[in-house]
Design an enzyme around this catalytic site. Sequence first.
Site, PDB file in Angstrom:
ATOM      1  N   ASP A   8       0.682  -0.677  -0.144  1.00 40.57           N
ATOM      2  CA  ASP A   8      -0.264   0.037  -0.338  1.00 40.57           C
ATOM      3  C   ASP A   8       1.447   1.177  -0.139  1.00 40.57           C
ATOM      4  O   ASP A   8       1.911   0.548   0.467  1.00 40.57           O
ATOM      5  CB  ASP A   8      -0.864  -0.273   1.300  1.00 40.57           C
ATOM      6  CG  ASP A   8      -1.838  -1.127   1.670  1.00 40.57           C
ATOM      7  OD1 ASP A   8      -2.139  -2.098   0.407  1.00 40.57           O
ATOM      8  OD2 ASP A   8      -2.654  -1.392   2.504  1.00 40.57           O
ATOM      9  N   ASP A 129     -15.505  -4.736  -1.436  1.00 39.50           N
ATOM     10  CA  ASP A 129     -14.571  -4.109   0.108  1.00 39.50           C
ATOM     11  C   ASP A 129     -15.687  -3.724   1.020  1.00 39.50           C
ATOM     12  O   ASP A 129     -17.081  -2.876   0.872  1.00 39.50           O
ATOM     13  CB  ASP A 129     -13.530  -2.776   0.720  1.00 39.50           C
ATOM     14  CG  ASP A 129     -12.843  -2.847  -0.508  1.00 39.50           C
ATOM     15  OD1 ASP A 129     -12.243  -4.456  -1.120  1.00 39.50           O
ATOM     16  OD2 ASP A 129     -12.144  -2.145  -1.010  1.00 39.50           O
TER      17      ASP A 129
END
Length: 241
Positions: A8, A129
């Site tokens: 990330d 998500d």
Amino acid sequence: MKLFPAIDIIEGCAVRLVKGDYAQKTVYSTNPVAVAKSFAEAGATYLHLVDLEGAKDGSTPNLKIIGEIIKESGLLVEVGGGIRSEKTIQKYLDSGVFRVILGTAAVNNPEFLKEMVLKYGERIAVGVDFKDGKVAVKGWTELSEESCFEFCEKLEKIGVKTIICTDISKDGLLAGTNLALYKEMSGKFNMDIVASGGVTTLEDVARLQKMGLYGAILGKALYTGNIDLKQAIDLTKGERL
């Protein structure tokens, strides 16, 4: 089962968040290219990469470094985070990304998703998500009204091939993954499911593989040493695309 070590990125650094909370950020490296190369050296074939800045505002501030990661590591890189237009999709594909992940755009604009799946096929994946059963958008900062399973049913009808499914409540805690959820999803849907969030031990990896899942994302557990990437790849036989 395919393993996707994860990076990330915020401001050019490799970071991890807890439950997607930008205020709970740990910087693990200021050199994500070196991190990606270390994954390749351990035997990885794939890389799951998220531009966390892009996820919030739909921009591509880390496009250059993502291109460097692809060039230097030789990994097959999938990218998510703020991809909400065909122009952005094309930017990433032109930089060498093998698959882009749509999130907010897939929830808010199903017609756009249909068009992109029709045009780019399996190079389009969707990030599912969710938190409290609802699909999250905008870098997990907002919850939609769409339930996880309703959303997946729509994706299957549209023709989406691959979904990356993240239980936000498990993400970054090193407390195990949602095995029951992935088992239920694999029984309900005829899509390639990638498990994400809370994969903490080699036992988690082994149990996901036993379910016959397409893939699993390894995040914080790699950075803390809870999972040795080479051992995990050996466990899953490092199958290639």
